[in-house]
Design a protein around this motif. Structure first.
Motif, PDB file in Angstrom:
ATOM      1  N   ASN A 794       4.036  -0.900   9.386  1.00  0.00           N
ATOM      2  CA  ASN A 794       5.114  -1.444   8.029  1.00  0.00           C
ATOM      3  C   ASN A 794       5.479  -2.704   8.194  1.00  0.00           C
ATOM      4  O   ASN A 794       5.974  -3.149   7.305  1.00  0.00           O
ATOM      5  N   ARG A 798       5.914  -5.009   5.335  1.00  0.00           N
ATOM      6  CA  ARG A 798       7.105  -5.638   4.970  1.00  0.00           C
ATOM      7  C   ARG A 798       7.308  -7.202   4.917  1.00  0.00           C
ATOM      8  O   ARG A 798       7.967  -7.723   4.043  1.00  0.00           O
ATOM      9  N   LYS A 809       4.496  -3.342  -2.365  1.00  0.00           N
ATOM     10  CA  LYS A 809       5.362  -3.277  -0.730  1.00  0.00           C
ATOM     11  C   LYS A 809       5.416  -1.851  -1.276  1.00  0.00           C
ATOM     12  O   LYS A 809       5.618  -0.825   0.306  1.00  0.00           O
ATOM     13  N   LYS A 810       6.441  -1.560  -1.944  1.00  0.00           N
ATOM     14  CA  LYS A 810       7.158   0.144  -1.670  1.00  0.00           C
ATOM     15  C   LYS A 810       6.269   0.539  -1.553  1.00  0.00           C
ATOM     16  O   LYS A 810       6.453   2.223  -1.086  1.00  0.00           O
ATOM     17  N   GLU A 811       5.285   0.395  -2.788  1.00  0.00           N
ATOM     18  CA  GLU A 811       3.762   1.870  -2.803  1.00  0.00           C
ATOM     19  C   GLU A 811       3.223   1.670  -1.287  1.00  0.00           C
ATOM     20  O   GLU A 811       2.485   2.750  -0.677  1.00  0.00           O
ATOM     21  N   LEU A 813       4.514   0.839   1.439  1.00  0.00           N
ATOM     22  CA  LEU A 813       4.989   1.724   2.136  1.00  0.00           C
ATOM     23  C   LEU A 813       5.157   3.412   2.259  1.00  0.00           C
ATOM     24  O   LEU A 813       4.991   4.034   3.161  1.00  0.00           O
ATOM     25  N   TRP A 814       4.697   4.232   0.967  1.00  0.00           N
ATOM     26  CA  TRP A 814       4.876   5.102   0.618  1.00  0.00           C
ATOM     27  C   TRP A 814       3.278   6.132   1.331  1.00  0.00           C
ATOM     28  O   TRP A 814       3.252   6.316   1.428  1.00  0.00           O
ATOM     29  N   LEU A 845       8.155   1.294  -8.329  1.00  0.00           N
ATOM     30  CA  LEU A 845       9.319   0.961  -8.128  1.00  0.00           C
ATOM     31  C   LEU A 845       9.060  -0.870  -7.426  1.00  0.00           C
ATOM     32  O   LEU A 845       8.190  -1.255  -7.814  1.00  0.00           O
ATOM     33  N   GLU A 847      11.005  -4.387  -7.252  1.00  0.00           N
ATOM     34  CA  GLU A 847      11.213  -4.874  -5.471  1.00  0.00           C
ATOM     35  C   GLU A 847      12.047  -6.735  -6.629  1.00  0.00           C
ATOM     36  O   GLU A 847      12.099  -6.892  -6.783  1.00  0.00           O
ATOM     37  N   ARG A 975      18.617  -5.467  -0.114  1.00  0.00           N
ATOM     38  CA  ARG A 975      17.416  -3.662   0.069  1.00  0.00           C
ATOM     39  C   ARG A 975      18.670  -2.732  -0.336  1.00  0.00           C
ATOM     40  O   ARG A 975      18.694  -1.679  -0.084  1.00  0.00           O
TER      41      ARG A 975
END
Length: 1010
Positions: A794, A798, A809-811, A813-814, A845, A847, A975
């Motif tokens: 993670n 990030r 990034k969010k994909e 992280l999932w 998602l 950013e 965020r």
């Protein structure tokens, strides 16, 4: 015998060895004893002072496991002291408990407390009983008194001492005073008592008194001090003083050919003169040991700088201990060494922080009687207030108030006790630590002088400091580390990798750099950020004011910047005389004659000797006492005070005006302990020129080396910013292009994973090892080839390290969480073919703008954009750094991002501040905040500030004298806040009136100088 504890029984005793000698003398005893707990720290101080008082002194050690006393061992002579130290050292260094029965030490006396006495005693073993212990002494059990002595514990002069002792024990045990166990403290009756009173208690046992007197008279240690002191360093390097002499001559003959193109009579005469004095003073081995250490470093390819007063020596120059030519700089020979000087010259040898430990290992392997020197860390008042506040159980709020200087009349009874005893305890040694770089190499084993402990560094360390070492004739070698040398070495390696067809000039050819026009221009404009010793705001200011452009001017500036010269007003006077030849005539004619190069102003440490000798009429030996005394270590010594009196007396006889003499003494007193020897300053200037050369011609490689060495006056953020200003494209860490340390490819600088908070080296190492086979193609490829713990994966996502995968990034992280939930095991067996990862559809998602920058601020401490882009409010047009000369004397408004802050105490004991900011274009801007402004508009940490003030100028250096200031808020962290999509037509932030492009301002030092 007497079980006496000094302040060196750490966090237990309170009295100095000197005061203990005074007590024994006044109390009617024939000998002074100190038996500290598991240490012989007090021995040299005790011996020195006792001999000055013409009084006998004996030393022993109170051997304990924790606070449980095993026995007391007394040395009957110096050989016994050596035996005792050897025994104690072995247990301290191996962290072993002391045995219940003491070993046989032929020149020692062992005394067991009567409760622990073995049934059978050896020839040097005795039973000890105290005044209080007489009540319980079991005569039938011990049968007879022919092996019994008085063993009287003496630690306190009065009740206050005992109270302070209990407080120290509570601090040591980290407990409330009320909870301090009786076993962890001394008895309240352990008081200093006179011989008459003590012997009166034992009058029924004359045999015990007789035994005590007999043993007391048999114990004594003696060392040579003062005028009798002899060097205790290794006597000969080769095993023969004559062979040492021949070797030094041979090395100098070789060095002359390498150092000088033309060998003149002045050179040969200076060399011959020095060698003869070095021989006469028996310092040949000191030079040869230093040469040996340097020779090892050179063979290993280590960079080093030799400095200190030894840099005044041409022999040191020829042996390559230093790179400073004393003839070029007209270095004062007598500062280096003279027949009257009692101590050898200092050789401070700096190595890269990466190489110093290896050099130290070599020294301990090469020279058997080597040891590090310790220092005494003492109780500081404010810290002690906090410690005692906790010991008394006060609430934190009360402790804070007391620590912040609440007056006695404002506090309650408990608070008064805290303040009273904090003042009493202040200055006592708290614990032993390691001298910054001092190593002794003695002729005798180090246990001849003290026991040694083993700190975490893993080298035996004396239990006495450099002050006691010098007193007894042990002169240290300073083996130090600094990151500036690491920068130079790493920069050269980086250049060979990044620009293999453009190698640097020989970095040791400083003569070439001294004439380089680019370096001169950088000095004049103080464009030296990242360069050793010349990058601080104060040094940048001084270089601008002096318009430094030559090596000699930089040498002077390196010493003028030191606190004593600057605070005494002599720095300002030097600038005035430097710029205005007419003002030089105001100097005292004798001072001007002594120091024409510095316009009659004392700038260098050796100027003290010159002034004391030529102006004050002191001998060179007396002048050296004065010079050493100004360091503060010897200032209260009787010999120093005598020399001070003689200085004033001689000046009076010479007919000097009293006000002139008083002013010159004030100057001596204000700066000598803080000034550099000229050779020392010259050594620093050599390294500065090397750094400036690398920055001028290889700016990106040099800034990368600076970042990787974490070295310098500023935070890493500032050096990253400077690299950007010099033309670098700054990229976040990358698993396919980056490394653990920051790296460079062409003009692109990839920050290292070592800058990412909580990132683990072992994880990055595995990734880098696997990457050697081939780059990672996508997320599946990465997680199939390397096991990365969830929290570490993670972190990489990030900070943007997986940006090559073209996924948000969010994909990622999932997917990271999904993968780790599906694969709970920590390690997977390697397989020939990896099964495809389960694919799933995620909602879109987004950013938010600047989200990445806030992640960067959290993970590496700073954003990778101009911080002004993150301002919450619109930044209006304002005065910037380059505008200041056009607004001299005017009130202006400016904005700056805080780089560094210096707090300084005024003569009225108030604090004023000097700020260094980065303006909106990335240039440095300096501010002054006088005490009333600093109180009304305090700094609030990193960030952007808006300030209003008057533009002032002194000698071409511009600042803003601030009268109002406030901090500008950053944008809300996206965020944690809802931010509208810019694609919908709304502009999220409009805080810039003009586009900011750092690279527009300057690309490299070369462009700046055109």
């Amino acid at each position: 015998m007497f079980n006496t504890h000094s302040k060196y029984s750490l966090r237990y005793g309170l009295k100095s060895p000197e005061s203990i000698v005074d007590f024994y003398k006044e109390a009617g005893y024939s000998c002074a004893f100190i038996t500290d707990i598991n240490t012989s720290t007090a021995a040299l101080s005790l011996s020195r002072y006792a001999q000055e008082q013409d009084f006998n002194a004996a030393i022993g050690i109170d051997i304990r496991n924790g606070m449980e006393q095993c026995y007391v061992i007394l040395a009957t002579n110096n050989r016994g002291f050596h035996e005792l130290n050897t025994f104690v050292s072995e247990h301290l260094q191996k962290n072993l408990e002391f045995p219940a029965l003491a070993p046989y030490l032929s020149n020692c006396v062992t005394i067991y407390p009567w409760q622990k006495a073995p049934q059978k005693l050896g020839p040097n073993e005795w039973i000890g009983v105290s005044k209080k212990g007489l009540q319980d002494y079991n005569w039938k059990k011990l049968q007879h008194t022919d092996k019994t002595l008085i063993l009287q514990p003496m630690s306190f002069a009065n009740k206050r001492d005992f109270n302070a002792h209990r407080l120290l024990r509570a601090i040591e045990n980290n407990c409330l005073l009320s909870a301090l166990p009786a076993t962890e403290q001394a008895d309240a009756d352990d008081l200093f008592i006179s011989k008459e009173e003590l012997y009166q208690s034992f009058e029924e046992y004359p045999e015990i008194i007789a035994n005590t007197e007999e043993i007391a008279q048999s114990c004594s240690i003696h060392f040579k001090f003062g005028d009798d002191v002899e060097s205790q360093n290794l006597k000969s390097y080769t095993g023969s003083c004559q062979e040492d002499y021949e070797l030094v001559k041979k090395l100098c003959a070789k060095g002359i050919k390498e150092r000088y193109k033309e060998i003149t009579p002045a050179i040969t005469t200076r060399v011959e003169k020095e060698i003869e004095i070095i021989r006469e003073k028996e310092y040949l081995s000191y030079f040869l040991i230093s040469w040996d250490i340097i020779n090892y470093a050179r063979n290993k390819g280590y960079f080093y700088v030799g400095r200190g007063s030894g840099a005044n020596s041409i022999v040191a120059y020829l042996l390559k201990i230093t790179d400073v030519d004393p003839l070029e700089l007209d270095l004062y020979f007598e500062r280096f060494i003279n027949l009257y000087r009692k101590t050898p010259p200092d050789f401070d040898i700096d190595f890269s922080w990466k190489d110093r430990d290896d050099v130290t290992h070599y020294i301990f392997e090469r020279f058997p009687n080597a040891a590090l020197l310790c220092t005494y860390n003492t109780f500081q008042y404010k810290a002690t207030v906090r410690e005692l506040g906790k010991v008394f159980g006060l609430p934190k709020a009360d402790i804070d108030q007391l620590s912040n200087g609440k007056a006695l009349h404002q506090v309650d009874e408990m608070g008064r006790l805290v303040l009273k005893y904090s003042k009493f305890i202040e200055g006592l040694p708290s614990h032993l630590s390691i001298h910054a770089g001092g190593i002794i190499i003695s002729e005798r084993p180090t246990s001849w002088y003290s026991a040694c402990f083993m700190p975490p560094k893993g080298f035996p360390t004396t239990q006495f400091s450099m002050l006691e070492a010098e007193d007894v004739g042990l002169y240290k070698f300073d083996i130090l580390s600094q990151r500036g040398l690491g920068k130079i070495k790493d920069c050269i390696d980086i250049i060979h990798q990044n620009q293999p067809h453009n190698p640097p000039h020989d970095i040791r050819d400083v003569a070439h750099f001294k004439e380089d026009p680019k370096i001169k221009e950088m000095l004049m404009k103080a464009q030296a950020l990242g360069c050793f010793y010349v990058e601080s705001p104060a040094m940048r200011m001084l270089m601008i004011k002096l318009e430094v452009k030559s090596y000699l001017e930089l040498v002077a500036a390196s010493s003028i910047i030191r606190p004593g010269v600057a605070q005494s007003g002599m720095m300002r006077e030097y600038i005035l005389r430097h710029k205005n030849p007419e003002r030089r005539k105001e100097a005292h004619p004798v001072m001007l004659q002594i120091m024409p190069e510095t316009y009659g102003i004392m700038v260098y440490q050796e100027d003290v000797i010159k002034v004391a000798h030529h102006f004050g009429g002191l001998t060179l030996g007396e002048a050296d006492v004065l010079r050493r005394g100004m360091s503060g270590k010897y200032r209260s010594r009787e010999e120093f005070l005598q020399v001070k009196d003689k200085f004033f007396e001689n000046c009076k006889h010479k007919g000097y005006a009293e006000k002139d003499v008083t002013e010159i003494w004030r100057q001596i007193e204000s700066f000598a302990g803080y000034a550099f020897a000229k050779g020392h300053s010259a050594s620093y200037a050599v390294e500065s020129f090397q750094s400036l050369y690398l920055k001028a011609y290889y700016p990106l490689e040099y800034m990368l080396a600076t970042i990787n060495n974490f070295g310098g006056y500023y935070r890493t953020e500032t050096y990253v910013h400077e690299a950007r200003m010099l033309g670098a494209n700054i990229e976040a860490p990358s698993i396919n292009k980056g490394a653990w340390e920051s790296s460079i490819q062409g003009d692109t600088l990839y920050l290292g994973f070592n800058l990412v908070h909580a990132c683990e080296h072992k994880v990055i190492h595995k990734i880098m090892q696997e990457r050697k086979r081939k780059n990672f193609e996508n997320f599946d490829d990465l997680i199939n080839r390397v096991h990365i713990p969830l929290e570490q994966l993670n972190l990489l996502i990030r900070i943007g390290a997986l940006r090559d995968f073209q996924e948000g990034k969010k994909e990622l992280l999932w997917r990271s969480h999904f993968y780790h939930n599906a694969h709970k095991e920590k390690h997977r067996e390697p397989v020939l073919f990896y099964p495809p990862q389960k694919q799933f559809t995620l909602p879109q998602l987004q950013e938010a703008p600047y989200e990445a920058n806030f992640e960067q601020m959290e993970l590496i401490g700073f954003p990778l954009v101009n911080p002004f882009e993150l301002s919450k409010e619109k930044i209006p047009p304002h005065v910037t750094a380059e505008d200041l000369p056009r607004h001299l004397g005017q009130s202006v408004i400016s904005f700056g991002y805080l780089i560094t802050l210096k707090r300084s105490k005024t003569v009225n004991k108030d604090y004023m501040y000097f700020g260094t900011f980065m303006d909106i274009h990335g240039e440095m801007l300096d501010t002054v905040h006088f005490p009333f402004v600093g109180k009304k508009y305090p700094f609030q940490g990193k960030g952007i500030y808006k300030f209003q003030g008057i533009v002032s100028e002194e000698f071409g250096y511009h600042t803003i004298e601030v009268n109002r200031m406030r901090k500008v808020a950053f944008l809300d962290d996206p965020r944690y806040t809802e931010i509208e999509d810019p694609k919908e037509g709304k502009v999220v932030t409009d805080n810039f009136t003009t586009a900011i492009d750092f690279k527009k301002k300057r690309k490299s030092p070369e462009n700046q100088l055109q």
